[in-house]
Design a protein around this motif. Structure first.
Motif, PDB file in Angstrom:
ATOM      1  N   THR A  19       0.830  -1.210   0.000  1.00 22.46           N
ATOM      2  CA  THR A  19       0.000   0.000   0.000  1.00 22.46           C
ATOM      3  C   THR A  19       0.861   1.254   0.000  1.00 22.46           C
ATOM      4  OG1 THR A  19      -1.611  -1.219   1.304  1.00 22.46           O
ATOM      5  CG2 THR A  19      -1.877   1.173   1.216  1.00 22.46           C
ATOM      6  N   LEU A  50       2.430   1.780  -3.451  1.00 19.03           N
ATOM      7  CA  LEU A  50       1.455   2.297  -4.431  1.00 19.03           C
ATOM      8  C   LEU A  50       1.181   3.778  -4.224  1.00 19.03           C
ATOM      9  CD1 LEU A  50      -1.265  -0.466  -4.852  1.00 19.03           C
ATOM     10  CD2 LEU A  50      -0.066   0.721  -6.677  1.00 19.03           C
ATOM     11  N   LEU A  51       0.964   4.144  -2.957  1.00 19.43           N
ATOM     12  CA  LEU A  51       0.675   5.548  -2.663  1.00 19.43           C
ATOM     13  C   LEU A  51       1.860   6.434  -3.012  1.00 19.43           C
ATOM     14  CD1 LEU A  51      -1.212   5.218   0.746  1.00 19.43           C
ATOM     15  CD2 LEU A  51      -2.129   6.185  -1.361  1.00 19.43           C
ATOM     16  N   VAL A  67       4.295   5.919  -5.197  1.00 18.39           N
ATOM     17  CA  VAL A  67       4.473   6.032  -6.654  1.00 18.39           C
ATOM     18  C   VAL A  67       3.423   6.961  -7.250  1.00 18.39           C
ATOM     19  CG1 VAL A  67       4.359   4.757  -8.827  1.00 18.39           C
ATOM     20  CG2 VAL A  67       5.590   3.804  -6.889  1.00 18.39           C
ATOM     21  N   SER A  68       2.170   6.837  -6.759  1.00 15.61           N
ATOM     22  CA  SER A  68       1.093   7.662  -7.289  1.00 15.61           C
ATOM     23  C   SER A  68       1.334   9.129  -7.013  1.00 15.61           C
ATOM     24  CB  SER A  68      -0.232   7.230  -6.652  1.00 15.61           C
ATOM     25  OG  SER A  68      -1.272   8.036  -7.135  1.00 15.61           O
ATOM     26  N   LEU A 107       4.179  10.459  -9.208  1.00 20.47           N
ATOM     27  CA  LEU A 107       3.782  10.699 -10.597  1.00 20.47           C
ATOM     28  C   LEU A 107       2.875  11.913 -10.707  1.00 20.47           C
ATOM     29  CD1 LEU A 107       3.235   7.079 -11.874  1.00 20.47           C
ATOM     30  CD2 LEU A 107       4.953   8.694 -12.660  1.00 20.47           C
ATOM     31  N   SER A 108       2.005  12.119  -9.716  1.00 19.02           N
ATOM     32  CA  SER A 108       1.146  13.302  -9.736  1.00 19.02           C
ATOM     33  C   SER A 108       1.998  14.558  -9.710  1.00 19.02           C
ATOM     34  CB  SER A 108       0.219  13.301  -8.520  1.00 19.02           C
ATOM     35  OG  SER A 108      -0.669  12.229  -8.608  1.00 19.02           O
ATOM     36  N   GLN A 150      -1.005   7.417 -14.400  1.00 19.61           N
ATOM     37  CA  GLN A 150      -1.373   8.036 -13.125  1.00 19.61           C
ATOM     38  C   GLN A 150      -2.797   7.674 -12.738  1.00 19.61           C
ATOM     39  OE1 GLN A 150      -0.310  11.990 -14.488  1.00 19.61           O
ATOM     40  NE2 GLN A 150       1.083  12.212 -12.756  1.00 19.61           N
ATOM     41  N   LEU A 180      -2.928   4.084 -11.515  1.00 21.19           N
ATOM     42  CA  LEU A 180      -2.361   3.942 -10.173  1.00 21.19           C
ATOM     43  C   LEU A 180      -3.278   4.528  -9.102  1.00 21.19           C
ATOM     44  CD1 LEU A 180       1.411   4.593 -10.765  1.00 21.19           C
ATOM     45  CD2 LEU A 180       0.414   2.654  -9.561  1.00 21.19           C
ATOM     46  N   MET A 181      -3.897   5.658  -9.430  1.00 18.71           N
ATOM     47  CA  MET A 181      -4.803   6.266  -8.447  1.00 18.71           C
ATOM     48  C   MET A 181      -6.013   5.369  -8.226  1.00 18.71           C
ATOM     49  SD  MET A 181      -4.697  10.385  -9.038  1.00 18.71           S
ATOM     50  CE  MET A 181      -4.818  10.372 -10.798  1.00 18.71           C
ATOM     51  N   ALA A 197      -6.051   2.149  -8.619  1.00 13.96           N
ATOM     52  CA  ALA A 197      -5.569   0.982  -7.860  1.00 13.96           C
ATOM     53  C   ALA A 197      -5.498   1.303  -6.374  1.00 13.96           C
ATOM     54  CB  ALA A 197      -4.198   0.564  -8.381  1.00 13.96           C
ATOM     55  N   CYS A 198      -5.036   2.507  -6.054  1.00 10.96           N
ATOM     56  CA  CYS A 198      -4.929   2.910  -4.654  1.00 10.96           C
ATOM     57  C   CYS A 198      -6.305   2.970  -3.995  1.00 10.96           C
ATOM     58  CB  CYS A 198      -4.242   4.280  -4.552  1.00 10.96           C
ATOM     59  SG  CYS A 198      -2.474   4.191  -4.807  1.00 10.96           S
ATOM     60  N   TRP A 234      -7.585  -0.576  -3.593  1.00 10.64           N
ATOM     61  CA  TRP A 234      -6.809  -1.212  -2.523  1.00 10.64           C
ATOM     62  C   TRP A 234      -7.270  -0.698  -1.162  1.00 10.64           C
ATOM     63  CZ3 TRP A 234      -3.981  -5.374  -2.571  1.00 10.64           C
ATOM     64  CH2 TRP A 234      -3.137  -5.651  -1.493  1.00 10.64           C
TER      65      TRP A 234
END
Lengths: 251, 150
Positions: free
Chosen positions: A10, A13-14, A16-17, A20-21, B126, B129-130, B132-133, B136
Motif C-alpha cells: 500500500t 502504491l501511494l 508512486v502515485s 507521478l502526480s 497516473q 495507479l490512483m 488501484a490505490c 486497494w
C-alpha cells in the motif's frame, strides 16, 4: 508477515502515485513578477496637447486584485468579456506605487511577485485601480503631483482622482514577449499607464484620436490645488499592457 | 480495290506522319502541378482607419511562443501576407507595431488548437495507479472490519 507485505504494498502504491502526480504538467513551477510602468511620459515629462510642459514629482496609483491568466483561446479585450483563465494566479493585497519613482531612466516599478506558479504563458492580466486606504494618497485612486509650464507661467499641481476602475487586458504588446513562465524560471507582466491619453501629446497631430480624446492640461488648472477632479476615466484609456489594449470600466 | 488500299495506305501514312510530328510537341509541353496553401492576410490600421504602413510584424507559431517564427513589414496599405506551417496547428499569434501603437491578433489554424494551459491533466498511468490505490484502500478497509467482526 502477511500484514507487513500488505502495508509495504500500500505504501509503495501511494508513494508512486503521489510522485507521478507531482511530475505531471501541473508540477512545473516558476515565478511571476508584476510591474507597473508610467513610461517616459511620467519619468521624463512631456508637453501636453495644449502646450504645457509637464513634469511629475510623484504619481501615486493604487492597484488591487492583480490577477494573471493563462487563457485559451487568448483573451480579446476588444470583445469586453470577462477573462476565463485555464490557470489563474493573483495578488490579494492592494498596492500604492509611485510611477515617477527614480530618475528619468528608472526601470518599471516592481509591484510584487508570486512564486511557485504553474508554468505556461500568462497571456492575460486584470487589475483594479482603487482608492488608497492610507497615505500618501489616502482616499484617492490616482494622485499626480508636479509642475507645468507654458509661456513663462508655472503651475504647481496636485491632481486627485477618485474614480475606481477595472482593467481586463490581453497579452502584453511590446519589444519582448512577456508572461512566459518556464520550470524554475521567472517571467514578468506589466501594467502600463498611458498618461498622454489624459493630457494629450504635442508630438502627436491634434486631429489624432489620442489628442481628440485627451483633456489637455488647462482643463485641470482649476483643480490643481488638490481638489478632486471628476472625469470619465473610462474614456481616458489609462491602463494598457505595453501597447496592448485593455477593457476598462470605471465608476 | 487498288484505290481503296491506296486510301488506306495514305491514311496510315498520314496518321503515322501526324504521330511522328506530334511526338516532338510533347517536348515543349507544360506540366502543371498545384498545392493548396493557407494564406493569411492581415490588414493593420490605426483606430482612425489610416493604414499602418511600414508597421513591424512579428509572428509566433503555436508551439514556440518565445521565438518569432517570422518577422516582416506591412506594405503601404497596412497589409501583410504569410503562409503558416499547417503542420503546426494551434493558435498563431501575430503582433503588429508602429510608433508606440500596436496590437496582437490570435489566429486559429488547423484542428485541435493547442493551448498553453495544460496544467492539471493526468496521464493514463497516473489514473490507473490512483484507481488501484482507491480499490486497494476499499478492499483493505473491508478486510479490516471483516477481521474485527470475526
Amino acid at each position: 508477515m502477511k500484514k507487513g507485505i500488505l502495508v509495504l504494498l500500500t505504501t509503495t502504491l501511494l508513494a508512486v502515485s503521489f510522485t507521478l502526480s507531482g511530475c505531471s504538467g501541473g508540477g512545473e513551477k516558476g515565478t511571476l513578477q508584476f510591474y507597473a510602468n508610467g513610461e517616459d511620459f511620467v519619468r521624463q515629462g512631456f508637453v501636453s496637447k495644449d502646450g504645457w510642459s509637464i513634469r511629475f514629482d510623484h504619481v501615486y496609483i493604487t492597484l488591487a486584485d492583480i490577477t494573471a491568466y493563462q487563457t485559451d483561446p487568448p483573451y480579446d479585450p476588444h470583445m469586453g468579456d470577462n477573462i476565463n483563465g485555464k490557470v489563474t494566479v493573483g495578488l490579494s493585497n492592494a498596492y500604492t506605487v509611485d510611477l515617477a519613482e527614480g530618475g528619468e531612466d528608472a526601470p518599471s516599478i516592481l509591484v510584487d511577485e508570486i512564486q511557485n506558479v504553474p508554468a505556461g504563458h500568462y497571456n492575460a492580466i486584470s487589475w483594479n485601480m482603487v482608492r488608497a486606504a492610507s497615505s500618501p494618497s489616502a482616499g484617492h485612486s490616482l494622485v499626480m503631483i508636479g509642475t507645468a509650464e507654458k509661456d513663462g507661467q508655472t503651475v504647481d499641481f496636485t491632481i486627485n482622482i477618485d474614480a475606481e476602475c477595472s482593467y481586463d487586458c490581453g497579452e502584453y504588446v511590446g519589444d519582448e514577449r512577456k508572461g512566459i513562465v518556464s520550470d524554475g524560471g521567472t517571467a514578468d507582466l506589466e501594467m502600463t499607464f498611458h498618461f498622454d491619453h489624459i493630457f494629450g501629446d504635442a508630438e502627436t497631430p491634434l486631429d489624432d484620436e489620442l489628442n481628440q480624446g485627451a483633456l489637455g492640461f488647462e482643463y485641470f488648472i482649476g483643480y490643481a490645488d488638490g481638489q478632486t477632479v471628476d472625469i470619465n476615466m473610462t474614456e481616458m484609456h489609462l491602463g494598457h499592457v505595453g501597447e496592448g489594449h485593455c477593457h476598462c470600466l470605471c465608476d | 480495290m487498288g484505290a481503296k488500299w491506296k486510301l488506306i495506305t495514305d491514311l496510315i501514312f498520314t496518321l503515322t506522319l501526324c504521330l511522328m510530328l506530334a511526338v516532338p510537341a510533347h517536348a515543349h509541353g507544360a506540366k502543371i502541378e498545384y498545392t493548396v496553401d493557407v494564406v493569411i492576410e492581415i490588414v493593420a490600421a490605426y483606430d482612425s482607419g489610416e493604414p499602418m504602413a511600414g508597421a513591424q510584424v512579428v509572428i509566433y507559431a503555436p508551439d514556440d511562443p518565445t521565438d518569432p517564427w517570422l518577422t516582416g513589414v506591412c506594405n503601404d496599405e497596412g497589409r501583410f501576407r504569410f503562409v503558416p506551417d499547417t503542420s503546426r496547428p494551434g493558435t498563431w499569434d501575430v503582433q503588429v507595431r508602429k510608433a508606440g501603437h500596436g496590437d496582437i491578433v490570435h489566429i486559429p489554424i488547423g484542428e485541435g488548437s493547442t493551448g498553453a494551459g495544460s496544467a492539471g491533466g493526468y496521464t493514463p498511468l497516473q489514473i490507473i495507479l490512483m484507481a488501484a490505490c482507491v480499490i486497494w484502500g476499499a478492499v483493505g478497509t473491508s478486510l479490516y472490519f471483516w477481521r474485527r467482526r470475526a
